[in-house]
Scaffold this active site. Structure first.
Site, PDB file in Angstrom:
ATOM      1  N   THR A 151      33.385  26.759  28.975  1.00 43.75           N
ATOM      2  CA  THR A 151      33.485  26.325  27.575  1.00 43.75           C
ATOM      3  C   THR A 151      34.458  27.182  26.771  1.00 43.75           C
ATOM      4  O   THR A 151      34.964  26.735  25.742  1.00 43.75           O
ATOM      5  CB  THR A 151      32.103  26.366  26.877  1.00 43.75           C
ATOM      6  OG1 THR A 151      31.595  27.693  26.929  1.00 43.75           O
ATOM      7  CG2 THR A 151      31.131  25.405  27.550  1.00 43.75           C
ATOM      8  N   CYS A 160      42.201  31.929  20.369  1.00 45.34           N
ATOM      9  CA  CYS A 160      41.275  32.054  21.499  1.00 45.34           C
ATOM     10  C   CYS A 160      40.118  32.961  21.059  1.00 45.34           C
ATOM     11  O   CYS A 160      40.340  34.083  20.605  1.00 45.34           O
ATOM     12  CB  CYS A 160      42.003  32.647  22.701  1.00 45.34           C
ATOM     13  SG  CYS A 160      40.885  33.179  24.014  1.00 45.34           S
ATOM     14  N   HIS A 179      39.185  31.392  28.229  1.00 47.18           N
ATOM     15  CA  HIS A 179      39.729  32.730  28.521  1.00 47.18           C
ATOM     16  C   HIS A 179      38.848  33.222  29.656  1.00 47.18           C
ATOM     17  O   HIS A 179      37.624  33.351  29.468  1.00 47.18           O
ATOM     18  CB  HIS A 179      39.614  33.619  27.274  1.00 47.18           C
ATOM     19  CG  HIS A 179      40.138  35.025  27.443  1.00 47.18           C
ATOM     20  ND1 HIS A 179      41.004  35.631  26.559  1.00 47.18           N
ATOM     21  CD2 HIS A 179      39.877  35.958  28.397  1.00 47.18           C
ATOM     22  CE1 HIS A 179      41.260  36.875  26.962  1.00 47.18           C
ATOM     23  NE2 HIS A 179      40.585  37.096  28.075  1.00 47.18           N
ATOM     24  N   HIS A 204      36.384  34.615  32.231  1.00 47.95           N
ATOM     25  CA  HIS A 204      35.308  35.588  32.007  1.00 47.95           C
ATOM     26  C   HIS A 204      34.285  35.497  33.120  1.00 47.95           C
ATOM     27  O   HIS A 204      34.096  34.444  33.729  1.00 47.95           O
ATOM     28  CB  HIS A 204      34.640  35.371  30.647  1.00 47.95           C
ATOM     29  CG  HIS A 204      34.152  33.973  30.431  1.00 47.95           C
ATOM     30  ND1 HIS A 204      34.991  32.960  30.028  1.00 47.95           N
ATOM     31  CD2 HIS A 204      32.930  33.417  30.578  1.00 47.95           C
ATOM     32  CE1 HIS A 204      34.295  31.843  29.930  1.00 47.95           C
ATOM     33  NE2 HIS A 204      33.038  32.079  30.266  1.00 47.95           N
ATOM     34  N   GLY A 255      32.006  23.770  34.029  1.00 50.38           N
ATOM     35  CA  GLY A 255      31.180  24.149  32.885  1.00 50.38           C
ATOM     36  C   GLY A 255      31.780  25.246  32.029  1.00 50.38           C
ATOM     37  O   GLY A 255      31.081  25.873  31.232  1.00 50.38           O
ATOM     38  N   ASN A 278      32.524  30.308  35.640  1.00 48.39           N
ATOM     39  CA  ASN A 278      32.682  28.866  35.476  1.00 48.39           C
ATOM     40  C   ASN A 278      34.165  28.586  35.313  1.00 48.39           C
ATOM     41  O   ASN A 278      34.824  29.204  34.465  1.00 48.39           O
ATOM     42  CB  ASN A 278      31.899  28.380  34.254  1.00 48.39           C
ATOM     43  CG  ASN A 278      30.406  28.577  34.422  1.00 48.39           C
ATOM     44  OD1 ASN A 278      29.881  28.433  35.519  1.00 48.39           O
ATOM     45  ND2 ASN A 278      29.719  28.905  33.340  1.00 48.39           N
ATOM     46  N   ASP A 302      26.494  38.551  26.024  1.00 48.80           N
ATOM     47  CA  ASP A 302      26.584  37.129  25.696  1.00 48.80           C
ATOM     48  C   ASP A 302      25.714  36.838  24.467  1.00 48.80           C
ATOM     49  O   ASP A 302      24.615  37.364  24.323  1.00 48.80           O
ATOM     50  CB  ASP A 302      26.113  36.286  26.893  1.00 48.80           C
ATOM     51  CG  ASP A 302      26.550  34.841  26.777  1.00 48.80           C
ATOM     52  OD1 ASP A 302      27.417  34.415  27.571  1.00 48.80           O
ATOM     53  OD2 ASP A 302      26.035  34.115  25.886  1.00 48.80           O
ATOM     54  N   HIS A 330      30.265  36.238  34.059  1.00 50.77           N
ATOM     55  CA  HIS A 330      28.919  36.484  33.559  1.00 50.77           C
ATOM     56  C   HIS A 330      28.234  37.458  34.531  1.00 50.77           C
ATOM     57  O   HIS A 330      28.174  37.183  35.734  1.00 50.77           O
ATOM     58  CB  HIS A 330      28.102  35.190  33.547  1.00 50.77           C
ATOM     59  CG  HIS A 330      28.661  34.086  32.689  1.00 50.77           C
ATOM     60  ND1 HIS A 330      28.072  33.712  31.497  1.00 50.77           N
ATOM     61  CD2 HIS A 330      29.730  33.265  32.860  1.00 50.77           C
ATOM     62  CE1 HIS A 330      28.762  32.700  30.968  1.00 50.77           C
ATOM     63  NE2 HIS A 330      29.771  32.403  31.779  1.00 50.77           N
ATOM     64  N   HIS A 332      45.196  37.568  28.235  1.00 47.00           N
ATOM     65  CA  HIS A 332      44.685  36.196  28.298  1.00 47.00           C
ATOM     66  C   HIS A 332      45.125  35.467  29.572  1.00 47.00           C
ATOM     67  O   HIS A 332      46.318  35.348  29.845  1.00 47.00           O
ATOM     68  CB  HIS A 332      45.142  35.374  27.080  1.00 47.00           C
ATOM     69  CG  HIS A 332      44.606  33.978  27.097  1.00 47.00           C
ATOM     70  ND1 HIS A 332      43.499  33.599  26.377  1.00 47.00           N
ATOM     71  CD2 HIS A 332      44.980  32.879  27.806  1.00 47.00           C
ATOM     72  CE1 HIS A 332      43.229  32.330  26.634  1.00 47.00           C
ATOM     73  NE2 HIS A 332      44.124  31.871  27.498  1.00 47.00           N
TER      74      HIS A 332
HETATM   75  P1  5GP Z   1      31.250  29.571  29.855  1.00 51.01           P
HETATM   76  O1  5GP Z   1      30.319  28.413  29.602  1.00 51.01           O
HETATM   77  O2  5GP Z   1      32.649  29.291  29.335  1.00 51.01           O
HETATM   78  O3  5GP Z   1      31.246  30.044  31.271  1.00 51.01           O
HETATM   79  O4  5GP Z   1      30.654  30.777  29.048  1.00 51.01           O
HETATM   80  C1  5GP Z   1      30.937  31.042  27.713  1.00 51.01           C
HETATM   81  C2  5GP Z   1      29.888  32.004  27.254  1.00 51.01           C
HETATM   82  O5  5GP Z   1      30.311  32.601  26.054  1.00 51.01           O
HETATM   83  C3  5GP Z   1      28.525  31.350  26.966  1.00 51.01           C
HETATM   84  O6  5GP Z   1      27.522  31.937  27.785  1.00 51.01           O
HETATM   85  C4  5GP Z   1      28.307  31.612  25.475  1.00 51.01           C
HETATM   86  O7  5GP Z   1      26.954  31.879  25.161  1.00 51.01           O
HETATM   87  C5  5GP Z   1      29.221  32.781  25.206  1.00 51.01           C
HETATM   88  N1  5GP Z   1      29.740  32.827  23.847  1.00 51.01           N
HETATM   89  C6  5GP Z   1      30.293  31.798  23.150  1.00 51.01           C
HETATM   90  N2  5GP Z   1      30.680  32.214  21.942  1.00 51.01           N
HETATM   91  C7  5GP Z   1      30.377  33.540  21.863  1.00 51.01           C
HETATM   92  C8  5GP Z   1      30.544  34.532  20.836  1.00 51.01           C
HETATM   93  O8  5GP Z   1      31.070  34.274  19.751  1.00 51.01           O
HETATM   94  N3  5GP Z   1      30.103  35.781  21.113  1.00 51.01           N
HETATM   95  C9  5GP Z   1      29.521  36.094  22.311  1.00 51.01           C
HETATM   96  N4  5GP Z   1      29.103  37.357  22.466  1.00 51.01           N
HETATM   97  N5  5GP Z   1      29.356  35.197  23.301  1.00 51.01           N
HETATM   98  C10 5GP Z   1      29.774  33.932  23.073  1.00 51.01           C
HETATM   99 ZN    ZN Z   2      42.194  34.641  25.150  1.00 52.42          ZN
END
Ligand code: 5GP
Ligand code: ZN
Length: 113
Positions: A94, A2, A97, A99, A92, A86, A28, A101, A44
């Protein structure tokens, strides 16, 4: 494997904003605003549905809210900010785990999307 567990464990570098026993917070990698920081529970959980399914998840959720508040203070978001979660494929998400924003540093519109 993860990605965010690896970031929490320091196996993958990140720009740390705040950390305590329960949460880890980092900027981010692809910011959409002057402030775009992620707050994640150190344990997790796949998503908020997973968090909601246990007492421990509820405990971590409370700590996540406190972490978000700390991040807002550290980043100087005194006049407000937006928190986005998300959830799942259609939401959305991606990184699987959970999180949150924290987005701010500008005047956001009233529109959600
Ligand atoms: P999601 O789309 O799952 O809500 O948000 C995932 C977020 O993680 C995205 O905004 C993406 O830019 C961020 N992200 C993905 N990989 C990494 C990484 O390796 N380091 C950091 N700091 N952010 C990441
Ligand atoms: Zn995790």
């Amino acid at each position: 494997m993860c990605l965010f567990c690896d970031i929490i464990e320091g196996k993958i570098p990140s720009t740390k904003v705040y950390e305590n026993e329960y949460v880890y917070s980092f900027d981010d990698i692809n910011p959409v605003a002057p402030v775009h920081t992620l707050v994640v529970p150190k344990k997790h959980f796949d998503d908020i549905r997973d968090m909601a399914s246990s007492e421990e998840g509820a405990l971590y959720m409370g700590e996540v809210i406190k972490g978000i508040s700390e991040v807002a203070k550290i980043k100087g978001l005194d006049t407000g900010f937006r928190v986005i979660n998300n959830c799942g494929e259609d939401g959305g998400q991606t990184v699987m785990h959970v999180h949150y924003h924290v987005i701010g540093g500008l005047k956001l519109t009233e529109k959600m999307i």
